[in-house]
Design a protein around this motif. Structure first.
Motif, PDB file in Angstrom:
ATOM      1  N   LEU A 165       5.994   8.462  12.909  1.00  0.00           N
ATOM      2  CA  LEU A 165       6.574   7.150  13.205  1.00  0.00           C
ATOM      3  C   LEU A 165       7.480   6.683  12.070  1.00  0.00           C
ATOM      4  O   LEU A 165       8.564   6.139  12.314  1.00  0.00           O
ATOM      5  CB  LEU A 165       5.456   6.132  13.443  1.00  0.00           C
ATOM      6  N   ILE A 166       7.055   6.890  10.841  1.00  0.00           N
ATOM      7  CA  ILE A 166       7.871   6.464   9.699  1.00  0.00           C
ATOM      8  C   ILE A 166       9.199   7.221   9.678  1.00  0.00           C
ATOM      9  O   ILE A 166      10.269   6.646   9.455  1.00  0.00           O
ATOM     10  CB  ILE A 166       7.090   6.649   8.392  1.00  0.00           C
ATOM     11  N   GLU A 167       9.136   8.508   9.954  1.00  0.00           N
ATOM     12  CA  GLU A 167      10.359   9.306  10.010  1.00  0.00           C
ATOM     13  C   GLU A 167      11.278   8.798  11.119  1.00  0.00           C
ATOM     14  O   GLU A 167      12.498   8.669  10.941  1.00  0.00           O
ATOM     15  CB  GLU A 167       9.999  10.773  10.250  1.00  0.00           C
ATOM     16  N   ARG A 168      10.685   8.476  12.264  1.00  0.00           N
ATOM     17  CA  ARG A 168      11.473   7.960  13.403  1.00  0.00           C
ATOM     18  C   ARG A 168      12.028   6.583  13.095  1.00  0.00           C
ATOM     19  O   ARG A 168      13.156   6.242  13.489  1.00  0.00           O
ATOM     20  CB  ARG A 168      10.594   7.910  14.662  1.00  0.00           C
ATOM     21  N   SER A 169      11.257   5.765  12.387  1.00  0.00           N
ATOM     22  CA  SER A 169      11.704   4.422  12.027  1.00  0.00           C
ATOM     23  C   SER A 169      12.919   4.496  11.110  1.00  0.00           C
ATOM     24  O   SER A 169      13.898   3.750  11.280  1.00  0.00           O
ATOM     25  CB  SER A 169      10.575   3.657  11.321  1.00  0.00           C
ATOM     26  N   ARG A 170      12.857   5.394  10.145  1.00  0.00           N
ATOM     27  CA  ARG A 170      13.996   5.551   9.229  1.00  0.00           C
ATOM     28  C   ARG A 170      15.229   6.063   9.971  1.00  0.00           C
ATOM     29  O   ARG A 170      16.357   5.660   9.674  1.00  0.00           O
ATOM     30  CB  ARG A 170      13.600   6.475   8.078  1.00  0.00           C
ATOM     31  N   ALA A 171      15.015   6.917  10.962  1.00  0.00           N
ATOM     32  CA  ALA A 171      16.138   7.400  11.759  1.00  0.00           C
ATOM     33  C   ALA A 171      16.779   6.267  12.560  1.00  0.00           C
ATOM     34  O   ALA A 171      17.971   6.318  12.877  1.00  0.00           O
ATOM     35  CB  ALA A 171      15.663   8.507  12.701  1.00  0.00           C
ATOM     36  N   ASP A 179      -3.751   7.421  13.153  1.00  0.00           N
ATOM     37  CA  ASP A 179      -3.750   8.788  12.661  1.00  0.00           C
ATOM     38  C   ASP A 179      -2.617   9.013  11.672  1.00  0.00           C
ATOM     39  O   ASP A 179      -1.447   8.724  11.957  1.00  0.00           O
ATOM     40  CB  ASP A 179      -3.611   9.753  13.845  1.00  0.00           C
ATOM     41  N   ALA A 180      -2.944   9.559  10.510  1.00  0.00           N
ATOM     42  CA  ALA A 180      -1.968   9.709   9.423  1.00  0.00           C
ATOM     43  C   ALA A 180      -0.814  10.629   9.804  1.00  0.00           C
ATOM     44  O   ALA A 180       0.343  10.370   9.443  1.00  0.00           O
ATOM     45  CB  ALA A 180      -2.673  10.234   8.174  1.00  0.00           C
ATOM     46  N   ASP A 181      -1.097  11.722  10.526  1.00  0.00           N
ATOM     47  CA  ASP A 181      -0.032  12.645  10.906  1.00  0.00           C
ATOM     48  C   ASP A 181       0.983  11.956  11.828  1.00  0.00           C
ATOM     49  O   ASP A 181       2.195  12.159  11.690  1.00  0.00           O
ATOM     50  CB  ASP A 181      -0.613  13.866  11.614  1.00  0.00           C
ATOM     51  N   VAL A 215       0.599   0.327  18.681  1.00  0.00           N
ATOM     52  CA  VAL A 215       1.682  -0.277  17.916  1.00  0.00           C
ATOM     53  C   VAL A 215       2.939  -0.108  18.770  1.00  0.00           C
ATOM     54  O   VAL A 215       3.397   1.018  18.987  1.00  0.00           O
ATOM     55  CB  VAL A 215       1.880   0.400  16.548  1.00  0.00           C
ATOM     56  N   PHE A 216       3.496  -1.214  19.258  1.00  0.00           N
ATOM     57  CA  PHE A 216       4.609  -1.133  20.193  1.00  0.00           C
ATOM     58  C   PHE A 216       5.953  -1.008  19.485  1.00  0.00           C
ATOM     59  O   PHE A 216       6.843  -1.835  19.621  1.00  0.00           O
ATOM     60  CB  PHE A 216       4.582  -2.326  21.147  1.00  0.00           C
ATOM     61  N   THR A 217       6.072   0.074  18.706  1.00  0.00           N
ATOM     62  CA  THR A 217       7.359   0.468  18.162  1.00  0.00           C
ATOM     63  C   THR A 217       8.114   1.207  19.268  1.00  0.00           C
ATOM     64  O   THR A 217       7.656   1.292  20.404  1.00  0.00           O
ATOM     65  CB  THR A 217       7.148   1.366  16.945  1.00  0.00           C
ATOM     66  N   ILE A 218       9.279   1.772  18.931  1.00  0.00           N
ATOM     67  CA  ILE A 218      10.031   2.541  19.919  1.00  0.00           C
ATOM     68  C   ILE A 218      10.298   3.921  19.331  1.00  0.00           C
ATOM     69  O   ILE A 218      11.146   4.060  18.452  1.00  0.00           O
ATOM     70  CB  ILE A 218      11.364   1.848  20.269  1.00  0.00           C
ATOM     71  N   PRO A 219       9.575   4.986  19.792  1.00  0.00           N
ATOM     72  CA  PRO A 219       8.491   4.918  20.775  1.00  0.00           C
ATOM     73  C   PRO A 219       7.206   4.382  20.148  1.00  0.00           C
ATOM     74  O   PRO A 219       7.161   4.090  18.958  1.00  0.00           O
ATOM     75  CB  PRO A 219       8.324   6.373  21.212  1.00  0.00           C
ATOM     76  N   GLU A 220       6.163   4.274  20.969  1.00  0.00           N
ATOM     77  CA  GLU A 220       4.938   3.611  20.537  1.00  0.00           C
ATOM     78  C   GLU A 220       3.906   4.580  19.971  1.00  0.00           C
ATOM     79  O   GLU A 220       3.911   5.777  20.269  1.00  0.00           O
ATOM     80  CB  GLU A 220       4.316   2.842  21.705  1.00  0.00           C
ATOM     81  N   GLY A 259       0.798  -1.220   0.000  1.00  0.00           N
ATOM     82  CA  GLY A 259       0.000   0.000   0.000  1.00  0.00           C
ATOM     83  C   GLY A 259       0.829   1.266   0.000  1.00  0.00           C
ATOM     84  O   GLY A 259       2.035   1.263   0.242  1.00  0.00           O
ATOM     85  N   GLY A 260       0.140   2.364  -0.240  1.00  0.00           N
ATOM     86  CA  GLY A 260       0.810   3.650  -0.229  1.00  0.00           C
ATOM     87  C   GLY A 260       0.931   4.242   1.154  1.00  0.00           C
ATOM     88  O   GLY A 260       1.760   5.108   1.414  1.00  0.00           O
ATOM     89  N   ARG A 261       0.065   3.768   2.069  1.00  0.00           N
ATOM     90  CA  ARG A 261       0.094   4.277   3.427  1.00  0.00           C
ATOM     91  C   ARG A 261       0.105   3.119   4.401  1.00  0.00           C
ATOM     92  O   ARG A 261      -0.654   2.151   4.257  1.00  0.00           O
ATOM     93  CB  ARG A 261      -1.135   5.160   3.685  1.00  0.00           C
ATOM     94  N   GLN A 262       0.966   3.214   5.400  1.00  0.00           N
ATOM     95  CA  GLN A 262       1.105   2.147   6.372  1.00  0.00           C
ATOM     96  C   GLN A 262       0.241   2.433   7.614  1.00  0.00           C
ATOM     97  O   GLN A 262      -0.126   3.574   7.881  1.00  0.00           O
ATOM     98  CB  GLN A 262       2.579   1.998   6.796  1.00  0.00           C
ATOM     99  N   LEU A 263      -0.084   1.373   8.339  1.00  0.00           N
ATOM    100  CA  LEU A 263      -0.824   1.491   9.602  1.00  0.00           C
ATOM    101  C   LEU A 263      -2.066   2.365   9.424  1.00  0.00           C
ATOM    102  O   LEU A 263      -2.272   3.366  10.104  1.00  0.00           O
ATOM    103  CB  LEU A 263       0.081   2.057  10.700  1.00  0.00           C
TER     104      LEU A 263
END
Length: 448
Positions: free
Chosen positions: A213-219, A206-208, A345-350, A198-202
């Motif tokens: 989260l995506i920016e933080r994940s890439r970091a 909330d899209a914002d 979603v238990f990413t870091i951070p969540e 898909g073009g958008r995850q999760l």
């Protein structure tokens, strides 16, 4: 076995166990059956073991964030030792669950089950059993994938039992499982990529904040490729090569491990539902609002196996199991109340959510939306966290309709908003709550 029971429960996860105990304590003759160890996905193959592994990733990430801010030295994850830490919890679960059921008066059985008639079920190794009622609580399983080489992917259960963590990992799908496991694996030193069709995850969040989260994940070193349609998986010198299409071009990525994170579906295929005149809907057992099969009133379903309005979350499975049991015991038509159920979603951070998304709320009428970037706040600064935010949605009457949060410890803070929505509290009432300071809860008054 030729007995007739008041209730047979199929599936020893949270929905099934709670229902079985409730009915047995009310004096019913009850048996529960599962072909897998007792405890269900959450306790054995999902939520709990995932958070045990996440603890190691959290510790590593905390040290890295504070490097140069008073913390020195290199912190790393010893994967086999972390896995043993996880097993110190999961290894105890099946025996504990089974003994608890037996103490409640529930007969515990093991084996694959299938219906043979509208009021009978056959259990591998135990023969046929008659019943007055049956509860289907078999949970969910990974969604079937249809591209060549899909059999080379492992599922979430296999990932949570990895003896060693491979160097290069590709997660297929852009949902909970992929993001949560990717954040663990990246902190453990793996090279991680998420391929999402898909073009958008999760999409349920909330899209914002998903963007944050995506920016933080890439970091954190996680590569995320959107609109990546997998064409096939092939062998590549002892590893795997994933061929995927993005736009008009084909691309390839090699990995030592491929993980299925492309969604789950109700695990009901093996039950031979037609033999008991049980209808299905949206892939799950069709149920009335009170969780009864409309085509066979002896049958109820709860949790991920049921095509109910409830989200596939453990708290939902728990209260659906209890309500189904109560409706069977009392011959009532009580409907579950899904108001205020949070999900994380238990990413870091969540990333956390409760209530309506902004678009859903606006579709109902005029609303007040407050979106705050909290990354510069004290709660994040003390931890060295760079990304955090919160969005709170209220109606014209002041009542909170939704809350969305991304940041450290926000999985706990979302529960305050869950209670507010459940009780119909206004934003003013929540802001008036005195909170211990300095805590995450003391930030609430500044979020809207």
């Amino acid at each position: 076995m030729t007995e007739t029971l008041d209730l047979i429960v199929i599936g020893a996860g949270m929905a099934g166990i709670n229902a079985a105990k409730k009915c047995a304590r009310a004096g019913w003759s009850v048996a529960i059956v599962d072909e897998l160890p007792y405890g269900g996905t959450c306790a054995l193959r999902g939520c709990d073991p995932k958070k045990m592994l996440r603890a190691g990733a959290e510790a590593v990430e905390a040290a890295r964030r504070l490097k140069g801010k008073g913390v020195t030295g290199e912190t790393r994850i010893d994967w086999p030792a972390l896995m043993k830490h996880k097993e110190s919890f999961t290894d105890q679960v099946p025996e504990s669950m089974e003994s608890g059921l037996e103490e409640a008066g529930v007969q515990t059985l093991h084996g694959r089950a299938r219906f043979t008639a509208e009021d009978r079920i056959e259990i591998e190794g135990h023969g046929e059993i008659g019943f007055r009622h049956a509860l289907i609580a078999t949970g969910a399983k990974p969604r079937p994938l249809d591209f060549p080489g899909a059999e080379k992917l492992i599922d979430s259960t296999d990932f949570l039992n990895l003896a060693e963590l491979p160097r290069r990992i590709v997660f297929v799908g852009g949902g909970y499982i992929s993001f949560e496991f990717a954040h663990i694996a990246a902190r453990a030193g793996a090279e991680v990529t998420i391929l999402d069709r898909g073009g958008r995850q999760l999409k349920m969040f909330d899209a914002d904040l998903v963007d944050m989260l995506i920016e933080r994940s890439r970091a954190a070193g996680i590569e995320i490729v959107a609109e990546a349609a997998i064409e096939q998986v092939e062998d590549a010198d002892g590893a795997h090569r994933v061929i995927y299409r993005k736009g008009d071009e084909n691309h390839a990525i090699e990995a030592d491990l491929l993980v299925h994170g492309a969604g789950r579906v109700p695990a009901i295929d093996h039950l031979d539902l037609a033999a008991a005149a049980i209808e299905t809907e949206h892939g799950g057992v069709k149920v009335t609002p009170w969780l009864e099969s409309p085509s066979n009133p002896r049958i109820f379903a709860a949790g991920d196996a049921a095509a109910s309005p409830g989200k596939p979350l453990t708290p939902v499975a728990v209260f659906e199991g209890k309500i189904a049991a109560s409706n069977m015991l009392k011959d009532k038509r009580t409907e579950p109340d899904y108001t205020g159920v949070p999900s994380v979603v238990f990413t870091i951070p969540e990333l956390a959510r409760v209530g309506l998304l902004e678009g859903e709320a606006r579709a109902r009428g005029e609303v007040y939306v407050s979106f705050t970037d909290t990354s510069g706040w004290f709660s994040q600064k003390r931890l060295g966290e760079s990304h955090a935010g919160a969005k709170v949605i209220a109606g014209t009457d002041g009542k909170i309709l939704g809350a969305h949060m991304f940041g450290p410890d926000y999985a706990e803070l979302i529960n305050v908003f869950s209670l507010a929505i459940k009780l119909g509290l206004t934003a003013a009432q929540v802001k008036a709550m005195p909170a211990a300071y300095p805590t995450g809860a003391s930030d609430i008054g500044s979020m809207f």
